[in-house]
Design a protein around this motif. Structure first.
Motif, PDB file in Angstrom:
ATOM      1  N   ASP A 138      72.695  30.152  40.107  1.00 16.86           N
ATOM      2  CA  ASP A 138      71.641  29.034  41.067  1.00 16.86           C
ATOM      3  C   ASP A 138      70.465  29.691  41.386  1.00 16.86           C
ATOM      4  O   ASP A 138      70.277  31.119  41.039  1.00 16.86           O
ATOM      5  CB  ASP A 138      72.432  28.636  42.272  1.00 16.86           C
ATOM      6  CG  ASP A 138      72.986  29.647  43.048  1.00 16.86           C
ATOM      7  OD1 ASP A 138      72.439  30.451  43.097  1.00 16.86           O
ATOM      8  OD2 ASP A 138      74.091  29.638  43.682  1.00 16.86           O
ATOM      9  N   VAL A 139      69.612  29.118  41.884  1.00 17.67           N
ATOM     10  CA  VAL A 139      68.116  29.763  42.446  1.00 17.67           C
ATOM     11  C   VAL A 139      68.402  30.724  43.269  1.00 17.67           C
ATOM     12  O   VAL A 139      67.474  31.986  42.914  1.00 17.67           O
ATOM     13  CB  VAL A 139      66.871  28.574  43.032  1.00 17.67           C
ATOM     14  CG1 VAL A 139      65.936  29.206  43.361  1.00 17.67           C
ATOM     15  CG2 VAL A 139      66.840  27.573  42.016  1.00 17.67           C
ATOM     16  N   ASP A 140      69.231  31.001  44.288  1.00 13.54           N
ATOM     17  CA  ASP A 140      69.404  31.709  45.160  1.00 13.54           C
ATOM     18  C   ASP A 140      69.570  33.219  44.514  1.00 13.54           C
ATOM     19  O   ASP A 140      69.169  34.143  44.552  1.00 13.54           O
ATOM     20  CB  ASP A 140      70.427  31.542  46.056  1.00 13.54           C
ATOM     21  CG  ASP A 140      69.896  30.478  47.287  1.00 13.54           C
ATOM     22  OD1 ASP A 140      68.555  30.347  47.229  1.00 13.54           O
ATOM     23  OD2 ASP A 140      70.498  29.924  48.034  1.00 13.54           O
ATOM     24  N   ALA A 141      70.616  33.069  43.528  1.00 11.39           N
ATOM     25  CA  ALA A 141      71.004  34.161  42.835  1.00 11.39           C
ATOM     26  C   ALA A 141      69.832  34.890  41.833  1.00 11.39           C
ATOM     27  O   ALA A 141      69.852  36.021  41.670  1.00 11.39           O
ATOM     28  CB  ALA A 141      72.300  33.968  41.966  1.00 11.39           C
ATOM     29  N   LEU A 142      69.083  34.027  41.259  1.00 14.23           N
ATOM     30  CA  LEU A 142      68.026  34.197  40.492  1.00 14.23           C
ATOM     31  C   LEU A 142      67.065  35.014  41.173  1.00 14.23           C
ATOM     32  O   LEU A 142      66.612  36.242  41.012  1.00 14.23           O
ATOM     33  CB  LEU A 142      67.306  32.911  39.885  1.00 14.23           C
ATOM     34  CG  LEU A 142      65.941  33.107  39.337  1.00 14.23           C
ATOM     35  CD1 LEU A 142      66.192  33.852  38.188  1.00 14.23           C
ATOM     36  CD2 LEU A 142      65.535  31.834  38.696  1.00 14.23           C
ATOM     37  N   VAL A 143      66.648  34.478  42.562  1.00 12.15           N
ATOM     38  CA  VAL A 143      65.767  35.131  43.518  1.00 12.15           C
ATOM     39  C   VAL A 143      66.257  36.637  43.630  1.00 12.15           C
ATOM     40  O   VAL A 143      65.627  37.577  43.679  1.00 12.15           O
ATOM     41  CB  VAL A 143      65.546  34.393  44.804  1.00 12.15           C
ATOM     42  CG1 VAL A 143      64.530  35.362  45.857  1.00 12.15           C
ATOM     43  CG2 VAL A 143      64.462  33.258  44.144  1.00 12.15           C
ATOM     44  N   GLY A 144      67.563  36.689  44.082  1.00  9.36           N
ATOM     45  CA  GLY A 144      68.330  37.782  44.468  1.00  9.36           C
ATOM     46  C   GLY A 144      68.172  39.036  43.216  1.00  9.36           C
ATOM     47  O   GLY A 144      67.959  40.032  43.558  1.00  9.36           O
ATOM     48  N   LYS A 145      68.420  38.383  41.836  1.00  4.87           N
ATOM     49  CA  LYS A 145      68.194  39.057  40.803  1.00  4.87           C
ATOM     50  C   LYS A 145      66.660  39.821  40.846  1.00  4.87           C
ATOM     51  O   LYS A 145      66.466  41.065  40.483  1.00  4.87           O
ATOM     52  CB  LYS A 145      68.519  38.715  39.540  1.00  4.87           C
ATOM     53  CG  LYS A 145      70.226  38.488  39.325  1.00  4.87           C
ATOM     54  CD  LYS A 145      70.722  39.603  38.466  1.00  4.87           C
ATOM     55  CE  LYS A 145      72.290  39.249  38.093  1.00  4.87           C
ATOM     56  NZ  LYS A 145      72.681  40.564  37.337  1.00  4.87           N
ATOM     57  N   LEU A 146      65.832  39.066  40.883  1.00  2.00           N
ATOM     58  CA  LEU A 146      64.259  39.376  40.713  1.00  2.00           C
ATOM     59  C   LEU A 146      64.033  40.512  41.628  1.00  2.00           C
ATOM     60  O   LEU A 146      63.348  41.404  41.519  1.00  2.00           O
ATOM     61  CB  LEU A 146      63.494  38.007  40.873  1.00  2.00           C
ATOM     62  CG  LEU A 146      63.280  37.297  39.549  1.00  2.00           C
ATOM     63  CD1 LEU A 146      62.747  36.000  40.073  1.00  2.00           C
ATOM     64  CD2 LEU A 146      62.884  37.822  38.386  1.00  2.00           C
ATOM     65  N   LYS A 147      64.603  40.308  43.149  1.00  3.28           N
ATOM     66  CA  LYS A 147      64.274  41.157  44.082  1.00  3.28           C
ATOM     67  C   LYS A 147      64.951  42.596  43.613  1.00  3.28           C
ATOM     68  O   LYS A 147      64.400  43.548  44.153  1.00  3.28           O
ATOM     69  CB  LYS A 147      64.822  40.693  45.518  1.00  3.28           C
ATOM     70  CG  LYS A 147      63.970  39.517  46.108  1.00  3.28           C
ATOM     71  CD  LYS A 147      64.598  39.109  47.338  1.00  3.28           C
ATOM     72  CE  LYS A 147      63.573  38.165  48.063  1.00  3.28           C
ATOM     73  NZ  LYS A 147      64.251  37.600  49.163  1.00  3.28           N
ATOM     74  N   GLU A 148      66.074  42.716  43.119  1.00  2.00           N
ATOM     75  CA  GLU A 148      66.620  43.905  42.801  1.00  2.00           C
ATOM     76  C   GLU A 148      66.109  44.658  41.956  1.00  2.00           C
ATOM     77  O   GLU A 148      65.748  45.943  41.850  1.00  2.00           O
ATOM     78  CB  GLU A 148      68.202  43.422  42.324  1.00  2.00           C
ATOM     79  CG  GLU A 148      69.144  43.268  43.281  1.00  2.00           C
ATOM     80  CD  GLU A 148      70.426  42.519  42.760  1.00  2.00           C
ATOM     81  OE1 GLU A 148      70.572  43.140  41.617  1.00  2.00           O
ATOM     82  OE2 GLU A 148      71.182  41.836  43.272  1.00  2.00           O
ATOM     83  N   GLY A 149      65.515  43.925  40.696  1.00  8.34           N
ATOM     84  CA  GLY A 149      65.040  44.869  39.552  1.00  8.34           C
ATOM     85  C   GLY A 149      63.919  44.264  38.854  1.00  8.34           C
ATOM     86  O   GLY A 149      63.543  44.846  38.066  1.00  8.34           O
TER      87      GLY A 149
END
Length: 253
Positions: free
Chosen positions: A239-250
């Motif tokens: 979902d979008v939340d997971a996408l945002v989390g991934k982008l924040k990580e790396g």
């Protein structure tokens, strides 16, 4: 207008996957299919169209390079050019030949042949420099029409439609001039078998840069040629939340 000079370059065929040499000094060219630079095919076609419209009377195809460069000159002759000039440069000198050298060669030939127009491809697909037309115009102090989408002859000279970011630009220029062909200028014709046979009998003159008074001493040194980095594989996220989390990580997905 009487004469049109067309530049044609022999390059590794666009369908070939280019491989870097193990010592990283360049790309592998031995035993690899070569052909005329696609943008130069478009330049040749435009010159032939000018001749068919009785705007040009003679087309001279020029290639700078090793002996094998005569192959692309013969292709241009089979398409409809009248004669060819091969400016022989080989070995290390050719590996380090730059647009500045080719521009001086084309400029000198244009003056020697009393050409009214020089047409080249907008860039070669091997080095992607996109400099030869501009530099040739500068050497000759002729007007230039680059990235040509359409070329029309007028009483005053030429009307040129150019491809620019986000649209088309129309300019007027006098002759003599230097043009560079863009992708949508035309569709090059195929050379028919009878014309390929006729091309073998058309004149092809061989000269050297020294004959033309052009110094081709290398101005650069190739330090290293590298393969582009391998792109990382993509990943699916729920979902979008997971996408945002991934982008924040790396920053990579």
């Amino acid at each position: 207008m009487s004469r049109v000079l067309v530049g044609v370059k022999r390059v590794v065929d666009y369908a070939v996957k280019v491989r870097v040499k193990p010592d990283k000094t360049g790309v592998v060219t031995e035993g690899v299919k070569h052909s005329m630079n696609p943008f130069d095919e478009i330049a040749v076609e435009e010159a032939i169209k000018l001749k068919e419209k009785k705007i040009a009377s003679e087309i001279i195809a020029v290639s700078v390079g090793p002996t094998q460069s005569q192959e692309v000159i013969r292709t241009a002759l089979a398409m409809g050019a009248d004669r060819g000039v091969h400016v022989e440069v080989s070995g290390k000198d050719y590996d380090l030949l730059q647009p500045i050298h080719v521009s001086k060669i084309l400029a000198k030939l244009a003056l020697d042949e009393k050409a009214d127009l020089i047409i080249v491809g907008k860039q070669a697909i091997d080095d992607d420099s996109n400099q030869t037309a501009q530099m040739t115009a500068a050497v000759l102090d002729w007007p230039q029409g680059t990235f040509c989408n359409k070329v029309e002859k007028t009483d005053a000279g030429l009307n040129i439609t150019r491809e620019i970011d986000g649209g088309l630009e129309t300019i007027k220029t006098k002759i003599p001039a230097v043009l560079s062909a863009d992708l949508r200028l035309n569709t090059p014709r195929y050379a028919t078998l009878p014309n390929i046979m006729k091309a073998k009998k058309k004149p092809l003159k061989k000269v050297t840069p020294k004959d033309l008074g052009v110094d081709t001493t290398p101005r650069i040194e190739v330090v290293s040629v590298e393969e582009p980095p391998v792109r990382q594989a993509g990943a699916l996220v729920p979902d979008v939340d997971a996408l945002v989390g991934k982008l924040k990580e790396g920053g990579h997905i």
